[in-house]
Design a protein around this motif. Structure first.
Motif, PDB file in Angstrom:
ATOM      1  N   TYR A 168       0.805  -1.223   0.000  1.00  0.00           N
ATOM      2  CA  TYR A 168       0.000   0.000   0.000  1.00  0.00           C
ATOM      3  C   TYR A 168       0.839   1.274   0.000  1.00  0.00           C
ATOM      4  CZ  TYR A 168      -3.038   3.775   1.325  1.00  0.00           C
ATOM      5  OH  TYR A 168      -3.677   4.974   1.347  1.00  0.00           O
ATOM      6  N   GLU A 169       1.886   1.336   0.835  1.00  0.00           N
ATOM      7  CA  GLU A 169       2.678   2.564   0.913  1.00  0.00           C
ATOM      8  C   GLU A 169       3.346   2.877  -0.423  1.00  0.00           C
ATOM      9  OE1 GLU A 169       2.938   4.996   3.143  1.00  0.00           O
ATOM     10  OE2 GLU A 169       1.302   3.958   4.143  1.00  0.00           O
TER      11      GLU A 169
ATOM     12  N   ARG B 115       0.647   4.039  -2.876  1.00  0.00           N
ATOM     13  CA  ARG B 115       0.227   5.420  -2.621  1.00  0.00           C
ATOM     14  C   ARG B 115       1.226   6.415  -3.210  1.00  0.00           C
ATOM     15  NH1 ARG B 115       1.500   9.048   1.057  1.00  0.00           N
ATOM     16  NH2 ARG B 115       2.818   7.570   2.194  1.00  0.00           N
TER      17      ARG B 115
ATOM     18  N   LYS C   7       0.506   8.774  -6.667  1.00  0.00           N
ATOM     19  CA  LYS C   7       0.592  10.236  -6.633  1.00  0.00           C
ATOM     20  C   LYS C   7       1.620  10.752  -7.625  1.00  0.00           C
ATOM     21  CE  LYS C   7       0.815  14.187  -3.516  1.00  0.00           C
ATOM     22  NZ  LYS C   7       0.865  14.654  -2.113  1.00  0.00           N
TER      23      LYS C   7
ATOM     24  N   SER D 228      -3.378  11.853  -4.586  1.00  0.00           N
ATOM     25  CA  SER D 228      -3.390  10.584  -3.865  1.00  0.00           C
ATOM     26  C   SER D 228      -4.532   9.700  -4.361  1.00  0.00           C
ATOM     27  CB  SER D 228      -3.554  10.834  -2.365  1.00  0.00           C
ATOM     28  OG  SER D 228      -4.867  11.341  -2.101  1.00  0.00           O
TER      29      SER D 228
ATOM     30  N   GLN E   6      -6.851   8.404  -2.566  1.00  0.00           N
ATOM     31  CA  GLN E   6      -8.067   8.845  -1.875  1.00  0.00           C
ATOM     32  C   GLN E   6      -8.685  10.065  -2.566  1.00  0.00           C
ATOM     33  OE1 GLN E   6      -5.228   8.061  -0.427  1.00  0.00           O
ATOM     34  NE2 GLN E   6      -5.684   6.440   1.064  1.00  0.00           N
TER      35      GLN E   6
END
Length: 282
Positions: free
Chosen positions: A206-207, A210, A214, A220, A222
């Motif tokens: 996930y990191e 992300r 971006k 991002s 989200q």
């Protein structure tokens, strides 16, 4: 340049100053035909990388991770990091290596040019690399000591180009993955969609997902998802659906939470947005 013309070991070792780990400047072609040319539990105090021109093998990292190596891969020997390189003993292996002192590695790493997280990385190999490798090798063989700092700049340029080729491959690879992630996120009309599901679907942590998302899209995951939801919300509102219905359809627990998000994103509450748009058509 024909690989058949490469000798068993066509290399040169030079040094700027008296400290080998700080001032080494070395490069060359190496042909490794047999298993005894493998190197186990190897560690150096400077930076070295090599491009595999032919052959295959395995890289064994400090923590025991085994990574396949093949032609076109850039392999890094990082300072003070234990590792092993195991050569497939079929007579095919040919590499070109460049070694520079620790200070050069340190600032290239600090600038983000050298990625120390991945010791084996695929490159976009082109024929001009081999020509430039041979030119650097021949220049180092003939150069007087006072010319070595200038040749160090040429060695750094080659290292930067090699890593630039890695980044180009990674961008293409990640662009495809992120495009798939955008499709997955865009297919969800639920504010509670878990971004970790999108990361897992494209086989990324996930990191890392992300950060790469971006870098590719400028926002991002989200924010991308919220923008998508607000676009859906505007279409539903303009079709005449009540605000409560729109909020529930997008997974919001209440009108207040939806109105707050819509206002933050669009600059006006959903009711005013609808009135403003409808007034434009009157």
């Amino acid at each position: 340049m024909n690989c058949d013309d490469i000798k068993e070991n066509d290399v040169i070792y030079r040094c700027i100053g008296d400290d080998f780990d700080q001032g080494i400047l070395s490069c060359g072609f190496m042909r490794k035909r047999t298993a005894d040319r493998s190197q186990y539990d190897f560690k150096i105090g400077y930076y070295s990388c090599f491009l595999i021109l032919q052959g295959s093998g395995r890289f064994i990292s400090q923590d025991g991770t085994v990574i396949p190596m093949q032609a076109g891969d850039l392999v890094q020997r990082l300072p003070e990091r234990l590792h092993s390189t195991e050569i497939e003993p079929n007579g095919e292996w040919i590499e070109f290596y460049i070694s520079v002192g620790y200070p050069v590695y340190h600032y290239l790493h600090k600038l983000g040019i050298i990625n120390s997280d991945n010791e084996v990385q695929a490159t976009r190999l082109t024929g001009d690399f081999a020509i430039d490798f041979a030119a650097l090798l021949n220049s180092l063989k003939d150069a007087a000591d006072e010319r070595l700092p200038y040749l160090l700049l040429r060695a750094q340029e080659l290292i930067i180009r090699l890593h630039g080729s890695v980044h180009s491959m990674q961008r293409e690879h990640y662009d495809h993955k992120i495009s798939k992630a955008c499709q997955l996120i865009g297919a969800s009309n639920d504010i509670h969609y878990d971004m970790e599901e999108a990361a897992a679907a494209i086989n990324m942590g996930y990191e890392n997902f992300r950060k790469v998302f971006k870098a590719v899209n400028g926002i991002s995951p989200q924010r991308y998802h919220i923008n998508h939801l607000m676009k859906q919300a505007k279409m539903m509102l303009l079709s005449g659906l009540p605000i409560k219905h729109v909020a529930v359809s997008l997974g919001y627990g209440d009108i207040y939470a939806f109105t707050k998000q819509f206002t933050k994103s669009e600059g006006v509450p959903p009711g005013r947005f609808t009135r403003n748009r409808l007034n434009q058509f009157d």
